[in-house]
Design an enzyme around this catalytic site. Structure first.
Site, PDB file in Angstrom:
ATOM      1  N   ILE A  83      -4.731   6.491  -3.624  1.00  0.00           N
ATOM      2  CA  ILE A  83      -4.762   5.109  -3.124  1.00  0.00           C
ATOM      3  C   ILE A  83      -5.723   4.997  -1.939  1.00  0.00           C
ATOM      4  O   ILE A  83      -6.564   4.095  -1.883  1.00  0.00           O
ATOM      5  CB  ILE A  83      -3.348   4.649  -2.705  1.00  0.00           C
ATOM      6  CG1 ILE A  83      -2.396   4.676  -3.899  1.00  0.00           C
ATOM      7  CG2 ILE A  83      -3.400   3.263  -2.064  1.00  0.00           C
ATOM      8  CD1 ILE A  83      -0.930   4.440  -3.552  1.00  0.00           C
ATOM      9  N   ALA A 101       2.753   3.152   2.964  1.00  0.00           N
ATOM     10  CA  ALA A 101       3.170   4.455   2.446  1.00  0.00           C
ATOM     11  C   ALA A 101       4.654   4.476   2.104  1.00  0.00           C
ATOM     12  O   ALA A 101       5.050   4.240   0.959  1.00  0.00           O
ATOM     13  CB  ALA A 101       2.827   5.527   3.475  1.00  0.00           C
ATOM     14  N   HIS A 122       7.964  -4.337  -0.018  1.00  0.00           N
ATOM     15  CA  HIS A 122       7.576  -3.207  -0.880  1.00  0.00           C
ATOM     16  C   HIS A 122       7.041  -3.709  -2.236  1.00  0.00           C
ATOM     17  O   HIS A 122       7.559  -3.343  -3.292  1.00  0.00           O
ATOM     18  CB  HIS A 122       8.773  -2.266  -1.089  1.00  0.00           C
ATOM     19  CG  HIS A 122       8.377  -0.881  -1.513  1.00  0.00           C
ATOM     20  ND1 HIS A 122       9.082   0.240  -1.177  1.00  0.00           N
ATOM     21  CD2 HIS A 122       7.340  -0.440  -2.282  1.00  0.00           C
ATOM     22  CE1 HIS A 122       8.512   1.313  -1.714  1.00  0.00           C
ATOM     23  NE2 HIS A 122       7.440   0.922  -2.390  1.00  0.00           N
ATOM     24  N   ASP A 129       4.469  -3.062   4.379  1.00  0.00           N
ATOM     25  CA  ASP A 129       4.990  -3.361   3.041  1.00  0.00           C
ATOM     26  C   ASP A 129       6.200  -2.481   2.750  1.00  0.00           C
ATOM     27  O   ASP A 129       6.982  -2.779   1.861  1.00  0.00           O
ATOM     28  CB  ASP A 129       3.904  -3.125   1.979  1.00  0.00           C
ATOM     29  CG  ASP A 129       4.395  -3.478   0.575  1.00  0.00           C
ATOM     30  OD1 ASP A 129       4.953  -4.589   0.418  1.00  0.00           O
ATOM     31  OD2 ASP A 129       4.263  -2.650  -0.341  1.00  0.00           O
ATOM     32  N   GLU A 160      15.261  -0.718   3.521  1.00  0.00           N
ATOM     33  CA  GLU A 160      14.800  -1.677   2.512  1.00  0.00           C
ATOM     34  C   GLU A 160      15.976  -2.229   1.723  1.00  0.00           C
ATOM     35  O   GLU A 160      17.003  -1.569   1.591  1.00  0.00           O
ATOM     36  CB  GLU A 160      13.815  -0.994   1.550  1.00  0.00           C
ATOM     37  CG  GLU A 160      12.555  -0.503   2.254  1.00  0.00           C
ATOM     38  CD  GLU A 160      11.426  -0.127   1.300  1.00  0.00           C
ATOM     39  OE1 GLU A 160      11.652  -0.101   0.079  1.00  0.00           O
ATOM     40  OE2 GLU A 160      10.312   0.126   1.792  1.00  0.00           O
ATOM     41  N   GLY A 210       3.709  -3.448  -3.075  1.00  0.00           N
ATOM     42  CA  GLY A 210       2.368  -2.898  -3.272  1.00  0.00           C
ATOM     43  C   GLY A 210       1.971  -2.818  -4.748  1.00  0.00           C
ATOM     44  O   GLY A 210       0.861  -3.187  -5.121  1.00  0.00           O
ATOM     45  N   ALA A 211       2.867  -2.330  -5.582  1.00  0.00           N
ATOM     46  CA  ALA A 211       2.526  -2.140  -7.004  1.00  0.00           C
ATOM     47  C   ALA A 211       2.982  -3.322  -7.854  1.00  0.00           C
ATOM     48  O   ALA A 211       2.904  -3.271  -9.082  1.00  0.00           O
ATOM     49  CB  ALA A 211       3.157  -0.850  -7.515  1.00  0.00           C
TER      50      ALA A 211
END
Ligand code: MLT
Length: 314
Positions: A149, A231, A281, A257, A262, A283-284
């Protein structure tokens, strides 16, 4: 195969798996639900946000495949997998571009005060002359963890006129050459921290990266710099980050993120600070990425079920 899916994955992939397999979905299952659902399963599919621990897997004598529909393995007991020779297959590639793109969404949001401007305008306040934007072009982009990444982040940064400077835990000549081709120079961690105008994190969470950004590192960052954590929560000491942002002598802002805590109902103290941008979270989490990951997940299951040949790595 008898499959347990414990994180939301692409619905099209779930539908395809259901055509040939016995599929149970228990998304974001708590420990008790997971333990009840896993007992007769051959395979588990998961993303981040759920823990696949030894206590749960020990209840599943037939478990032979774990598919991580993404990259990180910090939520899986790897020792248990190794001891029982349960196969673990990750799908890291599709998410890399999505995470890299979100890195710039957050970086630009910080640099241009997008969150503050948007909030003001929603209140009917025209903050045109109060928002102090800054260019990212010409600035040093520090990439901690210049791997799959991080390398893309460096490449995009270079295309935007930034000066990418990366570090990796164990630099090899091949990795160094690949980074140079991506327009990124390699430097020791301390130098990256000291020189970055934007410091972005892309390391897995391991014992050596836990709290890699704590009060000592934050104190060595460049005055007026920004931190972006893409990360894992746990890589940044968020209490120390909060203190550093309140002091304001080094960091101008931060975007996260990923978070130490969480999940639904969690509210970080960082949410009280105006110079912070927070996302859950994601990111993807693009439709395109999840479609690609879903397709790969189906392939992996079919390979392990014997319907497709297992690809032998070159
Ligand atoms: C990953 O490790 O791939 C990301 O954290 C995305 C996710 O699985 O939620």
């Amino acid at each position: 195969m008898r499959i347990l899916i414990i994180s939301p994955v692409d619905p099209a992939a779930v539908a395809r798996l259901r055509e040939r397999h016995d599929v149970v979905c228990a998304y974001n299952a708590d420990a008790a639900t997971l333990r009840a659902a896993i007992v007769d399963r051959d395979a588990v599919i998961l993303r981040s946000g759920v823990k696949l621990d030894a206590a749960a897997m020990a209840l599943a004598p037939d478990l032979r495949l774990v598919v991580r529909a993404g990259s990180g393995t910090d939520n899986i007991d790897l020792d248990h997998l190794a001891a029982r020779r349960i196969a673990l297959v990750r799908v890291p590639e599709p998410g890399a571009q999505a995470v890299a793109e979100l890195t710039f969404a957050l970086m630009l949001a910080l640099a241009r005060g997008v969150r503050t401007a948007d909030a003001a305008l929603r209140q009917g306040h025209w903050a045109k002359y109060e928002i102090e934007g800054r260019l990212i072009s010409g600035k040093v982009l520090g990439v901690v963890g210049a791997g799959n990444i991080g390398r893309r982040v460096g490449q995009i940064g270079a295309a935007l006129g930034m000066r990418p400077l990366g570090c990796v835990e164990h630099p090899t000549p091949e990795a160094t050459a690949a980074l140079e081709r991506a327009g990124m120079a390699l430097a020791p961690f301390d130098r990256v921290v000291a020189e970055a105008d934007f410091l972005t994190l892309h390391v897995p969470l391991t014992p050596s990266t836990r709290y890699i950004v704590g009060s000592d590192v934050l104190a060595r960052m460049k005055p007026g710099s920004y931190l972006v954590n893409m990360a894992r929560g746990g890589v940044v000491d968020e209490a120390a980050l909060h203190a550093a942002l309140v002091r304001g002598d080094r960091l101008r802002g931060a975007a996260l993120d990923v978070h130490e805590h969480e999940g639904e109902g969690r509210r970080s103290p960082l949410a009280d600070l105006p110079n912070v941008v927070l996302t859950p979270h994601i990111g993807a989490s693009t439709v395109d990425t999840q479609r690609q990951i879903g397709e790969r997940v189906v392939e992996i299951v079919e390979q392990h079920a014997g319907a497709l040949p297992v690809a032998v790595p070159a």
